[in-house]
Design a protein around this motif. Structure first.
Motif, short mmCIF file in Angstrom:
data_model
loop_
_atom_site.label_atom_id
_atom_site.label_comp_id
_atom_site.label_asym_id
_atom_site.label_seq_id
_atom_site.Cartn_x
_atom_site.Cartn_y
_atom_site.Cartn_z
N GLU A 83 0.35 7.05 -11.90
CA GLU A 83 -0.58 6.30 -11.04
C GLU A 83 -1.94 7.01 -11.01
O GLU A 83 -2.98 6.37 -10.98
N GLY A 84 -1.92 8.34 -11.03
CA GLY A 84 -3.16 9.11 -10.97
C GLY A 84 -4.08 8.90 -12.16
O GLY A 84 -5.29 9.11 -12.05
N ALA A 100 -12.66 5.09 -7.91
CA ALA A 100 -12.36 3.84 -8.62
C ALA A 100 -10.86 3.76 -8.88
O ALA A 100 -10.25 4.72 -9.36
N MET A 101 -10.28 2.62 -8.52
CA MET A 101 -8.86 2.35 -8.79
C MET A 101 -8.80 1.23 -9.82
O MET A 101 -9.37 0.16 -9.60
N PHE A 102 -8.13 1.50 -10.93
CA PHE A 102 -8.01 0.53 -12.02
C PHE A 102 -6.57 0.06 -12.14
O PHE A 102 -5.65 0.86 -12.20
N ASN A 103 -6.39 -1.26 -12.17
CA ASN A 103 -5.06 -1.84 -12.33
C ASN A 103 -4.90 -2.30 -13.78
O ASN A 103 -5.52 -3.29 -14.19
N ARG A 104 -4.06 -1.61 -14.54
CA ARG A 104 -3.82 -1.97 -15.93
C ARG A 104 -2.69 -2.99 -16.07
O ARG A 104 -2.37 -3.42 -17.17
N GLU A 105 -2.08 -3.34 -14.97
CA GLU A 105 -0.90 -4.22 -14.99
C GLU A 105 -1.29 -5.68 -15.11
O GLU A 105 -2.43 -6.06 -14.89
N ASP A 106 -0.30 -6.53 -15.42
CA ASP A 106 -0.51 -7.97 -15.57
C ASP A 106 -0.36 -8.75 -14.26
O ASP A 106 -0.36 -9.98 -14.28
N LYS A 110 -0.86 -3.16 -5.28
CA LYS A 110 -1.35 -2.39 -4.14
C LYS A 110 -1.45 -0.94 -4.59
O LYS A 110 -0.47 -0.34 -5.04
N MET A 111 -2.65 -0.40 -4.49
CA MET A 111 -2.90 0.97 -4.93
C MET A 111 -3.37 1.78 -3.73
O MET A 111 -4.01 1.25 -2.83
N SER A 112 -3.05 3.07 -3.75
CA SER A 112 -3.50 3.92 -2.66
C SER A 112 -3.78 5.33 -3.19
O SER A 112 -3.21 5.75 -4.20
N VAL A 113 -4.65 6.01 -2.47
CA VAL A 113 -4.97 7.40 -2.81
C VAL A 113 -5.24 8.13 -1.50
O VAL A 113 -5.82 7.56 -0.56
N SER A 114 -4.81 9.34 -1.45
CA SER A 114 -5.05 10.18 -0.28
C SER A 114 -6.35 10.94 -0.48
O SER A 114 -6.62 11.44 -1.58
N LEU A 115 -7.15 11.02 0.57
CA LEU A 115 -8.37 11.81 0.47
C LEU A 115 -8.07 13.25 0.09
O LEU A 115 -8.83 13.89 -0.64
N SER A 116 -6.93 13.76 0.53
CA SER A 116 -6.57 15.14 0.20
C SER A 116 -6.33 15.33 -1.30
O SER A 116 -6.50 16.44 -1.83
N GLU A 143 -6.26 2.39 0.76
CA GLU A 143 -5.39 1.42 0.10
C GLU A 143 -6.19 0.18 -0.27
O GLU A 143 -7.11 -0.20 0.45
N ALA A 144 -5.82 -0.43 -1.39
CA ALA A 144 -6.48 -1.66 -1.81
C ALA A 144 -5.52 -2.48 -2.66
O ALA A 144 -4.72 -1.92 -3.42
N MET A 145 -5.61 -3.79 -2.52
CA MET A 145 -4.89 -4.69 -3.42
C MET A 145 -5.84 -4.95 -4.58
O MET A 145 -6.92 -5.54 -4.40
N VAL A 146 -5.48 -4.47 -5.75
CA VAL A 146 -6.35 -4.56 -6.92
C VAL A 146 -5.83 -5.66 -7.83
O VAL A 146 -4.65 -5.67 -8.20
N PRO A 147 -6.70 -6.61 -8.20
CA PRO A 147 -6.24 -7.73 -9.04
C PRO A 147 -5.78 -7.27 -10.42
O PRO A 147 -6.14 -6.17 -10.87
N ARG A 148 -5.02 -8.11 -11.08
CA ARG A 148 -4.57 -7.78 -12.45
C ARG A 148 -5.77 -7.48 -13.33
O ARG A 148 -6.78 -8.17 -13.26
N HIS A 149 -5.67 -6.40 -14.10
CA HIS A 149 -6.74 -5.95 -14.99
C HIS A 149 -8.06 -5.77 -14.24
O HIS A 149 -9.12 -5.84 -14.85
#
Length: 158
Positions: A83-84, A100-106, A110-116, A143-149
């Motif tokens: 995921e990283g 930046a969160m990139f969704n490579r999936e089709d 839902k993607m998330s990252v901790s500030l830490s 957290e963000a819901m990132v669209p496909r690609h």
């Protein structure tokens, strides 16, 4: 984990962009974003016959400001299937952090990252660089819901 900045005269660059070959606007945003997050320029390969109304992707001033700043981001992980590897970040010269969160999936994801994970703590104002919209204050996890690609690009300001 410290982000690094572009130094001397070497300019990182990826492939030329042909956004007319993308299927969706989300894919177009991802391609432009990855170039700029990685520290490269936006190199346009669309022609006057193929560019149509795609110039809006090439002329996003908030994202182009990353290149003007000398910004260079990096992924949270260099493990390809992790995921990283889909989450990139770096620090601008004024101390703002770009995530930046990139969704490579089709499918949407839902993607998330901790500030830490980025050695950050406290509260930050979040601004979506594609929507040109402030998203309030974030702390802890983002957290963000990132669209496909697609992608989600935020600037975090103390």
């Amino acid at each position: 984990m410290e982000p690094y900045r572009r130094t001397r005269k070497i300019i990182l660059d990826g492939d030329f962009l042909r956004l007319n070959k993308c299927t969706t606007d989300h894919e177009r945003r991802s391609q432009v974003s990855l170039q700029l997050i990685a520290g490269g320029p936006v190199a346009i390969a669309d022609t006057p016959e193929t560019i149509g109304n795609l110039d809006r992707f090439y002329t996003n001033t908030e994202l182009l400001a990353l290149n003007a700043d000398g910004f260079v981001g990096k992924p949270l992980s260099d493990e390809i299937d992790s995921e990283g590897s889909c989450i990139w970040w770096g620090t601008m010269s004024n101390g703002d952090v770009v995530l930046a969160m990139f969704n490579r999936e089709d499918s949407p994801k839902k993607m998330s990252v901790s500030l830490s994970d980025m050695a950050l703590e406290g509260e930050f104002k979040a601004r979506d660089l594609w929507e040109h919209a402030d998203e309030g204050t974030v702390s802890g996890n983002i957290e963000a819901m990132v669209p496909r690609h697609g992608c989600k690009v935020l600037k975090l300001t103390k």
